[in-house]
Design an enzyme around this catalytic site. Structure first.
Site, mmCIF file in Angstrom:
data_model
loop_
_atom_site.group_PDB
_atom_site.id
_atom_site.type_symbol
_atom_site.label_atom_id
_atom_site.label_comp_id
_atom_site.label_asym_id
_atom_site.label_seq_id
_atom_site.Cartn_x
_atom_site.Cartn_y
_atom_site.Cartn_z
ATOM 1 N N GLU A 27 0.824 -1.211 0.000
ATOM 2 C CA GLU A 27 0.000 0.000 0.000
ATOM 3 C C GLU A 27 0.858 1.261 0.000
ATOM 4 O O GLU A 27 0.535 2.242 -0.674
ATOM 5 C CB GLU A 27 -0.940 -0.003 1.206
ATOM 6 C CG GLU A 27 -2.087 -0.991 1.095
ATOM 7 C CD GLU A 27 -3.026 -0.674 -0.054
ATOM 8 O OE1 GLU A 27 -3.383 0.508 -0.233
ATOM 9 O OE2 GLU A 27 -3.387 -1.606 -0.791
ATOM 10 N N CYS A 64 -12.478 2.468 -14.609
ATOM 11 C CA CYS A 64 -12.833 3.857 -14.330
ATOM 12 C C CYS A 64 -11.560 4.697 -14.232
ATOM 13 O O CYS A 64 -11.273 5.328 -13.215
ATOM 14 C CB CYS A 64 -13.645 3.929 -13.033
ATOM 15 S SG CYS A 64 -14.515 5.501 -12.795
ATOM 16 N N CYS A 113 -16.439 2.809 -19.789
ATOM 17 C CA CYS A 113 -17.753 2.821 -19.143
ATOM 18 C C CYS A 113 -18.664 1.705 -19.651
ATOM 19 O O CYS A 113 -19.504 1.185 -18.897
ATOM 20 C CB CYS A 113 -18.437 4.173 -19.378
ATOM 21 S SG CYS A 113 -17.565 5.577 -18.651
ATOM 22 N N CYS A 148 -18.462 -1.290 -17.464
ATOM 23 C CA CYS A 148 -18.450 -1.073 -16.016
ATOM 24 C C CYS A 148 -19.636 -1.799 -15.377
ATOM 25 O O CYS A 148 -20.770 -1.702 -15.873
ATOM 26 C CB CYS A 148 -18.524 0.416 -15.712
ATOM 27 S SG CYS A 148 -18.660 0.789 -13.948
ATOM 28 N N CYS A 174 -24.493 5.049 -12.422
ATOM 29 C CA CYS A 174 -23.474 6.093 -12.430
ATOM 30 C C CYS A 174 -24.065 7.433 -12.864
ATOM 31 O O CYS A 174 -24.508 7.582 -14.014
ATOM 32 C CB CYS A 174 -22.324 5.697 -13.362
ATOM 33 S SG CYS A 174 -20.994 6.923 -13.417
#
Length: 355
Positions: free
Chosen positions: A37, A191, A198, A201, A207
């Site tokens: 991370e 995204c 899109c 998605c 959305c």
């Protein structure tokens, strides 16, 4: 779209399309998730993979990282940039090791450790510990800002608070680790900042940015400002034995704790420095100027090549400046631009002459 439906669609997409073979997704534990991370902050996955593998090979657990010298940690980090991350890794490893190697189990306690913010703490606890904790990294901000048509720059405190509320509402109680990874994957692969996909998605039907034709406008960019320019001279100084002079930079600030070349604002400052140290140089040769951009300013620098004319009795020691042989340079933590400069204009010359 209700949160439960959103979660189901995200997890179903992850089960079929999500990335599951990244190195930090194997042998999952808090240490490996934490290191990944931190490395992934402002750095692309493709760039992190090799660094992560090398880092884990040398520092397989928190104790080995805590016991290592900072210089070696910085050496394994060199090239990833944002070196405060590496220094904070080392500090946090030492604190965790002092706690018998156990990472804190709450967001508040994890966030109190150097370099760990709320989102990173949530990722560690959700992925490695199975807790239901929310995250809000750059990818997740973009997904949620588009899904709810949230206007404003996500770095603004009010916008960030709004996105945290949304993230918390959508975080499931079960399979939170998979959901966390799915949201990061969705932002990284579908995204995306530019040319989002899109049409495939899993949550396109809910959305708001897609419905309002705002996908390319959201999230809104940071208000632009002109970055200042800092100009420096970097001295590439070698002696008659082909050793090169390096200095360790202060622990805080740009390239903190790394080894670098002596730097000067102008030639007069360089001359004063030479007088102070008793160095007699030939007239330095100026190479073409170069630029290295940081997040908050541009660094325009001119390398100056010079040879020490008078003999100096130097002993290898921890205090800078220190004369290093060509082979020794590779064992140091060097900023990427400095390493490239030495490889091109010093080490190549050294090996050409010595075979």
């Amino acid at each position: 779209m209700p949160p439960e439906q959103f979660q189901q669609k995200i997890l179903a997409w992850f089960d079929e399309h999500g990335r599951k073979d990244l190195p930090w997704q194997q042998d999952i534990n808090p240490y490996r998730v934490w290191v990944s991370e931190i490395m992934l902050q402002q750095t692309q996955v493709a760039s992190v993979i090799d660094y992560f593998n090398r880092f884990m090979a040398r520092f397989p657990n928190v104790r080995s990282l805590a016991d290592a010298e900072l210089d070696e940690v910085l050496q394994h980090w060199a090239g990833l940039g944002y070196y405060a991350r590496a220094r904070n890794l080392h500090k946090t490893a030492q604190r965790v090791a002092a706690n018998q190697g156990r990472f804190p189990q709450t967001v508040e306690d994890l966030s109190a450790l150097p370099g760990i913010g709320r989102s990173t703490a949530g990722a560690i606890l959700s992925i490695a510990c199975g807790q239901s904790q929310s995250i809000l990294d750059g990818n997740v901000k973009r997904v949620l800002a588009r899904f709810h048509a949230v206007h404003g720059w996500p770095g603004d405190s009010k916008v960030t608070a709004q996105l945290w509320t949304i993230s918390s509402q959508y975080t499931p109680g079960q399979r939170t680790g998979d959901y966390t990874q799915a949201m990061m994957d969705l932002g990284a692969t579908l995204c995306t900042r530019s040319k989002p996909r899109c049409e495939i998605c899993p949550v396109i039907n809910g959305c708001q940015a897609y419905r309002l034709d705002l996908v390319n406008q959201l999230p809104e960019p940071k208000p632009r400002k002109t970055l200042p320019v800092k100009r420096l001279l970097f001295l590439v100084l070698q002696d008659k034995q082909k050793r090169i002079l390096l200095e360790r930079r202060p622990p805080a600030g740009i390239w903190g704790g790394l080894w670098s070349l002596p730097e000067f604002a102008d030639r007069q400052q360089l001359q004063d420095w030479c007088l102070q140290h008793g160095y007699q140089l030939n007239e330095p040769d100026a190479l073409p100027g170069l630029r290295h951009s940081f997040s908050h300013y541009h660094l325009d620098y001119t390398p100056l090549l010079a040879t020490l004319q008078n003999p100096i009795n130097c002993v290898m020691e921890a205090d800078s400046p220190v004369w290093y042989k060509a082979n020794d340079v590779y064992s140091l933590g060097l900023p990427a631009p400095i390493k490239r400069l030495l490889q091109q204009h010093y080490l190549e010359e050294h090996y050409d002459e010595n075979g």
